[in-house]
Design a protein around this motif. Structure first.
Motif, short mmCIF file in Angstrom:
data_model
loop_
_atom_site.label_atom_id
_atom_site.label_comp_id
_atom_site.label_asym_id
_atom_site.label_seq_id
_atom_site.Cartn_x
_atom_site.Cartn_y
_atom_site.Cartn_z
N ARG A 52 0.83 -1.21 0.00
CA ARG A 52 0.00 0.00 0.00
C ARG A 52 0.86 1.26 0.00
O ARG A 52 0.56 2.22 -0.71
CB ARG A 52 -0.94 0.00 1.21
N GLU A 53 1.93 1.26 0.79
CA GLU A 53 2.78 2.44 0.85
C GLU A 53 3.52 2.64 -0.48
O GLU A 53 3.68 3.78 -0.94
CB GLU A 53 3.80 2.29 1.99
N THR A 54 3.93 1.57 -1.13
CA THR A 54 4.57 1.68 -2.44
C THR A 54 3.62 2.28 -3.45
O THR A 54 3.98 3.18 -4.22
CB THR A 54 5.05 0.30 -2.93
N VAL A 55 2.39 1.81 -3.47
CA VAL A 55 1.41 2.34 -4.41
C VAL A 55 1.09 3.79 -4.11
O VAL A 55 0.89 4.60 -5.03
CB VAL A 55 0.13 1.46 -4.39
N ARG A 56 1.07 4.16 -2.84
CA ARG A 56 0.86 5.58 -2.49
C ARG A 56 1.97 6.44 -3.09
O ARG A 56 1.70 7.53 -3.64
CB ARG A 56 0.84 5.75 -0.96
N LEU B 170 3.77 5.71 -5.76
CA LEU B 170 3.58 5.73 -7.21
C LEU B 170 2.49 6.73 -7.59
O LEU B 170 2.64 7.49 -8.56
CB LEU B 170 3.21 4.34 -7.72
N ARG B 171 1.40 6.73 -6.86
CA ARG B 171 0.29 7.64 -7.17
C ARG B 171 0.67 9.10 -6.94
O ARG B 171 0.06 10.00 -7.53
CB ARG B 171 -0.94 7.27 -6.35
N ALA B 172 1.68 9.33 -6.10
CA ALA B 172 2.16 10.69 -5.85
C ALA B 172 3.20 11.12 -6.89
O ALA B 172 3.78 12.20 -6.75
CB ALA B 172 2.74 10.77 -4.45
N GLY B 173 3.43 10.28 -7.88
CA GLY B 173 4.36 10.64 -8.94
C GLY B 173 5.72 9.97 -8.84
O GLY B 173 6.65 10.33 -9.58
N GLY B 174 5.86 9.01 -7.93
CA GLY B 174 7.15 8.37 -7.73
C GLY B 174 7.46 7.28 -8.73
O GLY B 174 6.59 6.83 -9.50
N GLY C 15 0.31 7.35 -16.44
CA GLY C 15 0.18 8.77 -16.71
C GLY C 15 1.33 9.63 -16.22
O GLY C 15 1.28 10.86 -16.34
N ASN C 16 2.36 9.02 -15.68
CA ASN C 16 3.46 9.77 -15.08
C ASN C 16 4.52 10.10 -16.14
O ASN C 16 5.52 9.39 -16.28
CB ASN C 16 4.07 8.95 -13.93
N LEU D 4 -2.80 -1.24 -7.17
CA LEU D 4 -2.75 -0.09 -8.08
C LEU D 4 -3.98 -0.03 -8.99
O LEU D 4 -4.44 1.05 -9.36
CB LEU D 4 -1.48 -0.17 -8.93
N ASP D 5 -4.50 -1.19 -9.36
CA ASP D 5 -5.70 -1.31 -10.21
C ASP D 5 -5.48 -0.74 -11.61
O ASP D 5 -6.40 -0.24 -12.24
CB ASP D 5 -6.91 -0.63 -9.55
N GLU D 6 -4.27 -0.82 -12.10
CA GLU D 6 -3.94 -0.50 -13.49
C GLU D 6 -2.53 -1.02 -13.76
O GLU D 6 -1.79 -1.34 -12.83
CB GLU D 6 -4.00 1.01 -13.76
N PRO D 7 -2.14 -1.14 -15.04
CA PRO D 7 -0.81 -1.66 -15.35
C PRO D 7 0.31 -0.75 -14.84
O PRO D 7 0.11 0.44 -14.59
CB PRO D 7 -0.80 -1.73 -16.88
N ILE D 8 1.48 -1.34 -14.70
CA ILE D 8 2.70 -0.60 -14.37
C ILE D 8 3.46 -0.33 -15.66
O ILE D 8 3.64 -1.22 -16.48
CB ILE D 8 3.59 -1.41 -13.40
N LEU D 9 3.89 0.91 -15.83
CA LEU D 9 4.76 1.26 -16.95
C LEU D 9 6.18 0.88 -16.55
O LEU D 9 6.70 1.39 -15.56
CB LEU D 9 4.64 2.75 -17.24
N SER D 10 6.81 -0.01 -17.31
CA SER D 10 8.00 -0.66 -16.79
C SER D 10 9.13 -0.76 -17.82
O SER D 10 8.88 -0.76 -19.03
CB SER D 10 7.61 -2.08 -16.33
N MET D 11 10.36 -0.84 -17.30
CA MET D 11 11.54 -1.03 -18.12
C MET D 11 12.57 -1.82 -17.29
O MET D 11 12.72 -1.57 -16.09
CB MET D 11 12.13 0.32 -18.55
#
Length: 208
Positions: free
Chosen positions: A18-22, A24-28, A45-46, A136-143
């Motif tokens: 949960r803290e990781t997703v928070r 990410l949602r804050a732009g991390g 969207g980041n 997260l309830d959506e895909p992760i943009l990843s590399m």
């Protein structure tokens, strides 16, 4: 300075997810484990996060991201999948494969191959990734987490912390992953084409 979370590879702690997703949602952006190797990720969207990941990797906009998805239904939301492709995807997911498919309108244009309107998608077989995607309830943009001066992706979370703790916002330490990125298969042509051989064995899909 990045947050550093030691997560159980099979039963990740919900509080840390949960803290990781928070974050990410804050732009991390994050460094996180997958079933192939460690990767860098952010939300779709980041835009700033995308550029930060490219800067870490020292690649330009010709190097494309992958959408890490929960399951086949999520893949079908972002890519056009016919019956032939679906059968192959069903046999290969979850697992160490990335598939290139024609993108739907749900995919932001900045994520597409500029000439082909395609996107890479995968469904990893890793409990930490599954937990992140569920929260997260959506895909992760990843590399893949490869650095220019390294021949192979970074595998040691402690080394990742030493090198990237000032460049990412959170590091998830689930122990060592593999050293091979996913196998990439292009499904946009009449015949599937193995673009890159990696963790996934193309022979299990009837491909050589």
């Amino acid at each position: 300075m990045a947050q550093y979370f030691s997560v159980h590879p099979d039963n990740p702690q919900p509080r840390l997810i949960r803290e990781t997703v928070r974050i990410l949602r804050a732009g991390g952006i994050m460094a996180y484990p997958t079933d192939s190797c460690y990767a860098l990720g952010c939300m779709i969207g980041n835009k700033e996060g995308m550029e930060r990941i490219r800067a870490i990797r020292q690649v330009d906009d010709r190097h494309h991201f992958t959408l890490v998805c929960r399951d086949l239904s999520e893949i079908a939301h972002y890519a056009r999948v016919d019956n032939r492709q679906y059968r192959l995807l069903k046999a290969a997911t979850p697992g160490g494969f990335t598939f290139i498919l024609e993108a739907t309108r749900e995919v932001p244009r900045r994520l597409l191959h500029p000439k082909r309107n395609t996107i890479g998608l995968r469904v990893p077989d890793h409990a930490v990734v599954t937990a992140l995607l569920t929260e997260l309830d959506e895909p992760i943009l990843s590399m893949t987490l490869s650095l220019p001066q390294h021949d192979a992706p970074l595998n040691d979370p402690v080394e990742i912390r030493e090198r990237l703790e000032k460049q990412v916002d959170v590091i998830l330490d689930a122990g060592a992953c593999g050293l091979m990125p996913s196998t990439v298969i292009d499904l946009t042509g009449a015949v599937p084409e193995v673009v890159r051989r990696g963790r996934g064995d193309p022979r299990q899909l009837g491909l050589e």
